[in-house]
Design an enzyme around this catalytic site. Structure first.
Site, PDB file in Angstrom:
ATOM      1  N   ASP A  15       0.824  -1.208   0.000  1.00 42.37           N
ATOM      2  CA  ASP A  15       0.000   0.000   0.000  1.00 42.37           C
ATOM      3  C   ASP A  15       0.863   1.266   0.000  1.00 42.37           C
ATOM      4  O   ASP A  15       0.674   2.175   0.810  1.00 42.37           O
ATOM      5  CB  ASP A  15      -0.955  -0.009   1.214  1.00 42.37           C
ATOM      6  CG  ASP A  15      -1.983   1.124   1.159  1.00 42.37           C
ATOM      7  OD1 ASP A  15      -2.222   1.668   0.075  1.00 42.37           O
ATOM      8  OD2 ASP A  15      -2.547   1.455   2.221  1.00 42.37           O
ATOM      9  N   ARG A  38       2.592  12.951  10.421  1.00 48.19           N
ATOM     10  CA  ARG A  38       1.273  12.860   9.782  1.00 48.19           C
ATOM     11  C   ARG A  38       0.619  11.612  10.354  1.00 48.19           C
ATOM     12  O   ARG A  38       1.042  10.487  10.069  1.00 48.19           O
ATOM     13  CB  ARG A  38       1.432  12.742   8.264  1.00 48.19           C
ATOM     14  CG  ARG A  38       0.123  12.480   7.503  1.00 48.19           C
ATOM     15  CD  ARG A  38       0.451  12.214   6.041  1.00 48.19           C
ATOM     16  NE  ARG A  38      -0.701  11.955   5.216  1.00 48.19           N
ATOM     17  CZ  ARG A  38      -1.302  10.766   5.057  1.00 48.19           C
ATOM     18  NH1 ARG A  38      -0.872   9.706   5.729  1.00 48.19           N
ATOM     19  NH2 ARG A  38      -2.305  10.632   4.239  1.00 48.19           N
ATOM     20  N   GLU A  50      -4.475  13.165   9.795  1.00 47.14           N
ATOM     21  CA  GLU A  50      -5.019  12.767   8.505  1.00 47.14           C
ATOM     22  C   GLU A  50      -6.351  12.088   8.821  1.00 47.14           C
ATOM     23  O   GLU A  50      -6.417  10.899   9.105  1.00 47.14           O
ATOM     24  CB  GLU A  50      -4.091  11.802   7.762  1.00 47.14           C
ATOM     25  CG  GLU A  50      -4.526  11.613   6.312  1.00 47.14           C
ATOM     26  CD  GLU A  50      -5.050  10.220   5.954  1.00 47.14           C
ATOM     27  OE1 GLU A  50      -5.549  10.053   4.836  1.00 47.14           O
ATOM     28  OE2 GLU A  50      -4.967   9.289   6.783  1.00 47.14           O
ATOM     29  N   ARG A  52      -4.857   4.706  -7.532  1.00 42.57           N
ATOM     30  CA  ARG A  52      -4.167   5.853  -6.924  1.00 42.57           C
ATOM     31  C   ARG A  52      -2.752   6.000  -7.480  1.00 42.57           C
ATOM     32  O   ARG A  52      -2.144   7.060  -7.376  1.00 42.57           O
ATOM     33  CB  ARG A  52      -4.131   5.699  -5.396  1.00 42.57           C
ATOM     34  CG  ARG A  52      -5.494   5.877  -4.746  1.00 42.57           C
ATOM     35  CD  ARG A  52      -5.424   5.671  -3.252  1.00 42.57           C
ATOM     36  NE  ARG A  52      -4.968   4.339  -2.916  1.00 42.57           N
ATOM     37  CZ  ARG A  52      -4.616   3.949  -1.703  1.00 42.57           C
ATOM     38  NH1 ARG A  52      -4.669   4.790  -0.698  1.00 42.57           N
ATOM     39  NH2 ARG A  52      -4.223   2.713  -1.473  1.00 42.57           N
ATOM     40  N   GLN A  99      -2.895  -5.217   6.320  1.00 42.63           N
ATOM     41  CA  GLN A  99      -2.722  -4.118   7.288  1.00 42.63           C
ATOM     42  C   GLN A  99      -3.618  -4.413   8.484  1.00 42.63           C
ATOM     43  O   GLN A  99      -4.834  -4.264   8.401  1.00 42.63           O
ATOM     44  CB  GLN A  99      -3.106  -2.777   6.643  1.00 42.63           C
ATOM     45  CG  GLN A  99      -2.085  -2.307   5.610  1.00 42.63           C
ATOM     46  CD  GLN A  99      -2.641  -1.270   4.645  1.00 42.63           C
ATOM     47  OE1 GLN A  99      -3.669  -1.497   4.008  1.00 42.63           O
ATOM     48  NE2 GLN A  99      -1.964  -0.139   4.513  1.00 42.63           N
ATOM     49  N   HIS A 130      -1.368  11.895  -2.683  1.00 40.94           N
ATOM     50  CA  HIS A 130      -1.156  10.561  -3.242  1.00 40.94           C
ATOM     51  C   HIS A 130      -2.429   9.725  -3.225  1.00 40.94           C
ATOM     52  O   HIS A 130      -2.484   8.670  -3.839  1.00 40.94           O
ATOM     53  CB  HIS A 130      -0.051   9.854  -2.455  1.00 40.94           C
ATOM     54  CG  HIS A 130      -0.483   9.554  -1.051  1.00 40.94           C
ATOM     55  ND1 HIS A 130      -0.715  10.541  -0.122  1.00 40.94           N
ATOM     56  CD2 HIS A 130      -0.760   8.382  -0.438  1.00 40.94           C
ATOM     57  CE1 HIS A 130      -1.115   9.981   0.999  1.00 40.94           C
ATOM     58  NE2 HIS A 130      -1.146   8.672   0.844  1.00 40.94           N
ATOM     59  N   ASP A 131      -3.462  10.169  -2.477  1.00 37.87           N
ATOM     60  CA  ASP A 131      -4.716   9.406  -2.386  1.00 37.87           C
ATOM     61  C   ASP A 131      -5.746   9.924  -3.382  1.00 37.87           C
ATOM     62  O   ASP A 131      -5.542  10.947  -4.032  1.00 37.87           O
ATOM     63  CB  ASP A 131      -5.278   9.514  -0.963  1.00 37.87           C
ATOM     64  CG  ASP A 131      -4.547   8.600   0.011  1.00 37.87           C
ATOM     65  OD1 ASP A 131      -4.033   7.551  -0.429  1.00 37.87           O
ATOM     66  OD2 ASP A 131      -4.485   8.945   1.198  1.00 37.87           O
ATOM     67  N   HIS A 158      -2.451   0.807  12.111  1.00 42.06           N
ATOM     68  CA  HIS A 158      -2.240  -0.598  11.752  1.00 42.06           C
ATOM     69  C   HIS A 158      -0.764  -0.872  11.495  1.00 42.06           C
ATOM     70  O   HIS A 158       0.015   0.059  11.293  1.00 42.06           O
ATOM     71  CB  HIS A 158      -3.043  -0.964  10.497  1.00 42.06           C
ATOM     72  CG  HIS A 158      -2.966   0.073   9.419  1.00 42.06           C
ATOM     73  ND1 HIS A 158      -3.914   1.054   9.258  1.00 42.06           N
ATOM     74  CD2 HIS A 158      -2.043   0.312   8.460  1.00 42.06           C
ATOM     75  CE1 HIS A 158      -3.591   1.831   8.248  1.00 42.06           C
ATOM     76  NE2 HIS A 158      -2.450   1.415   7.741  1.00 42.06           N
ATOM     77  N   ASP A 167      -1.548   8.989  10.385  1.00 45.26           N
ATOM     78  CA  ASP A 167      -2.306   8.338   9.306  1.00 45.26           C
ATOM     79  C   ASP A 167      -3.599   7.705   9.826  1.00 45.26           C
ATOM     80  O   ASP A 167      -3.588   7.034  10.869  1.00 45.26           O
ATOM     81  CB  ASP A 167      -1.397   7.251   8.709  1.00 45.26           C
ATOM     82  CG  ASP A 167      -2.022   6.575   7.516  1.00 45.26           C
ATOM     83  OD1 ASP A 167      -2.195   7.241   6.485  1.00 45.26           O
ATOM     84  OD2 ASP A 167      -2.367   5.376   7.620  1.00 45.26           O
TER      85      ASP A 167
HETATM   86  C1  GLC Z   1      -4.083   6.836   4.576  1.00 46.50           C
HETATM   87  C2  GLC Z   1      -3.089   6.963   3.446  1.00 46.50           C
HETATM   88  C3  GLC Z   1      -3.436   5.990   2.365  1.00 46.50           C
HETATM   89  C4  GLC Z   1      -3.419   4.582   2.922  1.00 46.50           C
HETATM   90  C5  GLC Z   1      -4.279   4.469   4.167  1.00 46.50           C
HETATM   91  C6  GLC Z   1      -3.970   3.212   4.929  1.00 46.50           C
HETATM   92  O1  GLC Z   1      -5.361   7.190   4.196  1.00 46.50           O
HETATM   93  O2  GLC Z   1      -3.052   8.278   2.979  1.00 46.50           O
HETATM   94  O3  GLC Z   1      -2.564   6.107   1.266  1.00 46.50           O
HETATM   95  O4  GLC Z   1      -3.864   3.689   1.958  1.00 46.50           O
HETATM   96  O5  GLC Z   1      -4.073   5.525   5.067  1.00 46.50           O
HETATM   97  O6  GLC Z   1      -2.752   3.346   5.585  1.00 46.50           O
END
Ligand code: GLC
Length: 632
Positions: A125, A266, A310, A514, A236, A377-378, A168, A268
């Site tokens: 990922d 960041r 995030e 993505r 994950q 990136h998403d 995770h 996540d």
């Molecule tokens: C966040 C990241 C994304 C990832 C997800 C799981 O949203 O920006 O790219 O797939 O977390 O870690």
């Protein structure tokens, strides 16, 4: 904690402890206080925090003191972010160091490098499945390279932001391996269920992040003899924060990374940290308590470090990620609603959604900032806009009015699905993007694609269409740069880089579009950045001009006042910052002329203007008032 510190650190640490410890203790007691071993556990945690603070390098401790003396340092209009994958931007961490000149030329003072710690072997990922938080991905460098890079960046006045993937770990992380091998302590780091009874009950109210590539939220693992919670991909494994050992281990992991020189974490997928049956398991009060506790840990042991949320959640859920004055949470949070609404305004040629989002955006406490952006990136997730998209169309309580229907019914979902269709290039749209994780045309999930491609540069048949596409690209960047926030550019957008279609030939990426927006840095475009006759050069020059203008206007700083002015046309956004700055943004394909009482200077080209202003299709003007202040 104080007992493990050397004498010279004790007085300052005692002061910090007095400030942050009450919240830390209260939040942790709320989460874990009923356990018989709570107090000894807390004692061990504090001692470990002390040891990690003692191990903090002197240069970072000096920086902590400087930042503590000016807590709002990151709100300045001189702050500019840049986000890139290490392997795409510099090849390795060392290679990123060689791009510092590029970053400085752009005016960047904050660099977010996407995951660079040892990822899972195989699919991972994009690095968001971490196998080892204490080791840099060997393909990108070593821990020593990371420390060398953070020192170089610090010397260049650039803060480094790293992902901290705390929801995770990868299924080959030591804890997951231990759990598979039958270690009960390791198994307890995760949510594991012997059969489908509980998973099925949870699933009734859970959403899905990757409904196509990874349907469901639980994965059966043979060696565990059960189902493990996997919100994202099956590899994950969500951590179980109801287990205090998880919090203690992750807090220490974060401090070890901070001691390598990382300035900003960041956080996540922060919304998912706590699970509650009957809910969507997002934005739970306990998730906020965990974040407040982490903030307190940072405030004690590494106070120069910032936390960034995030949380890709509806606008109304966002402010909570800043916490309160008494119990602060994150310093920065992504404004994903603003980002998505900017794109939606282009598709609809109407700023209604954008205006609703701005109206729903509260002012922030001191020393806190939104993060504005055009792409990342998403995917662009449309469902964060469900409330705004449904407002006016629905009676309260009706499906679609507040997203309670899961987003796939009602006017709001249909409206957002139209926007998503637009960006997939349907119905003759100029956009060259891809719908993410959805083949149902009635559903809105996300859209992928590089900003330039979504804005139409890829499909433009002639010079006029190319110029309009460039203006769209700059319009969205102008919004991100003039809205009060920390703006973050996405690698390649400064050069109008397009989609990378190569991903579909790579088996490990093919199912995840993505990767369209994760190209290699285009060296040729970079070499041509000063060529005013080329596409890359034109975008680069215009963007740099906006960045420089922003740097010179304190009223564009993140915390400075913002007001939406009434506008002549629904397609035009009139954004006033302070008393003398006005951004006019035209989201439609037709020009607009506006009355403009008073004397103004157009900042982009230093033109004096009096009486009125004409906005080109998708045009933008940044105006400074020369005489009286703007009356709002
Ligand atoms: C966040 C990241 C994304 C990832 C997800 C799981 O949203 O920006 O790219 O797939 O977390 O870690």
């Amino acid at each position: 904690m104080l007992a493990v510190l050397p004498d010279h650190l004790r007085a300052e640490a005692a002061r910090r402890l007095a400030g942050a410890e009450p919240v830390l203790r209260e939040r942790l007691a709320g989460l874990y206080g009923e356990r018989a071993d709570f107090l000894p556990w807390l004692g061990d945690l504090m001692e470990n925090i002390g040891r990690l603070h003692a191990a903090r390098p002197a240069a970072l401790r000096r920086q902590d003191l400087r930042r503590a003396a000016q807590a709002d340092w990151f709100l300045s209009q001189r702050m500019l972010g840049y986000c890139a994958y290490v392997q795409c931007f510099g090849g390795t961490l060392d290679g990123v160091g060689r791009r510092i000149g590029h970053l400085r030329e752009l005016g960047v003072s904050y660099l977010h490098l996407l995951p660079f710690l040892r990822p899972r072997a195989g699919e991972n990922d994009g690095g968001f499945a971490v196998a080892n938080f204490d080791e840099v991905d060997p393909a990108l460098g070593s821990n020593a390279d990371l420390e060398a890079l953070t020192a170089r960046l610090r010397g260049a006045g650039i803060s480094l932001c790293s992902d901290f993937i705390l929801n995770h770990v990868a299924d080959d992380h030591a804890w997951a391996r231990g759990a598979r091998a039958g270690d009960p302590a390791m198994r307890a780091m995760f949510h594991v269920f012997p059969d489908r009874t509980l998973p099925d009950r949870y699933e009734r109210t859970l959403g899905q992040v990757f409904p196509q590539a990874a349907p469901g939220n639980f994965s059966y693992v043979e060696e565990l003899g059960g189902w493990v919670w996997t919100t994202f991909y099956p590899y994950q494994w969500d951590l179980n924060y109801a287990n205090p050992a998880v919090f203690a281990a992750m807090a220490a992991t974060m401090l070890r990374l901070a001691n390598r020189g990382i300035d900003v974490f960041r956080l996540d997928s922060t919304a998912f940290l706590w699970k509650r049956e009957g809910s969507d398991c997002m934005n739970q009060p306990e998730a906020h308590a965990l974040l407040q506790a982490l903030r307190a840990v940072v405030a004690i042991a590494a106070p120069g470090v910032l936390l960034k949320a995030e949380a890709i959640v509806p606008t109304r859920e966002l402010p909570a990620y800043f916490g309160s004055a008494a119990a602060p949470e994150c310093h920065i949070a992504y404004h994903s609603s603003l980002m998505a609404a900017g794109w939606a305004a282009l598709a609809e040629q109407d700023t209604e959604l954008l205006r609703r989002v701005v109206a729903a955006t509260p002012a922030l406490p001191p020393a806190a900032s939104w993060l504005s952006y055009v792409r990342c990136h998403d995917d662009i997730g449309w469902n964060v806009l469900r409330a705004e998209a449904g407002a006016g169309d629905h009676a309260p309580g009706e499906p679609g009015a507040d997203g309670a229907d899961g987003g796939q019914a009602g006017g709001a979902a249909a409206r957002l699905a139209r926007v998503a269709r637009f960006f997939s290039g349907a119905d003759g749209s100029y956009a060259a993007g891809a719908a993410f994780q959805s083949s149902d045309p009635r559903a809105a999930h996300g859209s992928n694609g590089m900003a330039a491609s979504l804005a139409g540069l890829e499909t433009a048949p002639d010079d006029a269409a190319r110029a309009a596409a460039r203006r769209r690209l700059l319009l969205l960047h102008g919004l991100a740069l003039s809205f009060g926030a920390l703006p973050v550019l996405f690698m390649g957008d400064e050069l109008a880089q397009r989609n990378d279609y190569g991903y579909s030939a790579r088996p490990q990426h093919a199912m995840d579009s993505r990767w369209l927006q994760r190209p290699q840095f285009d060296q040729q475009r970079w070499a041509a950045r000063h060529d005013g006759g080329g596409e890359a050069g034109q975008v680069y020059a215009a963007l740099r001009r906006l960045v420089r203008l922003r740097q010179s206007r304190p009223e564009l700083a993140a915390g400075a006042p913002l007001a939406l002015l009434p506008s002549v046309d629904p397609a035009v956004l009139a954004l006033a910052r302070g008393e003398r700055f006005l951004a006019l943004l035209n989201f439609s394909a037709v020009p607009h002329t506006l009355d403009l009482p008073g004397r103004w200077t157009c900042l982009q080209d230093d033109r004096a203007m009096a009486g009125g202003a004409t906005l080109e299709p998708y045009g933008m003007l940044w105006l400074a008032r020369d005489d009286d202040a703007i009356s709002t």
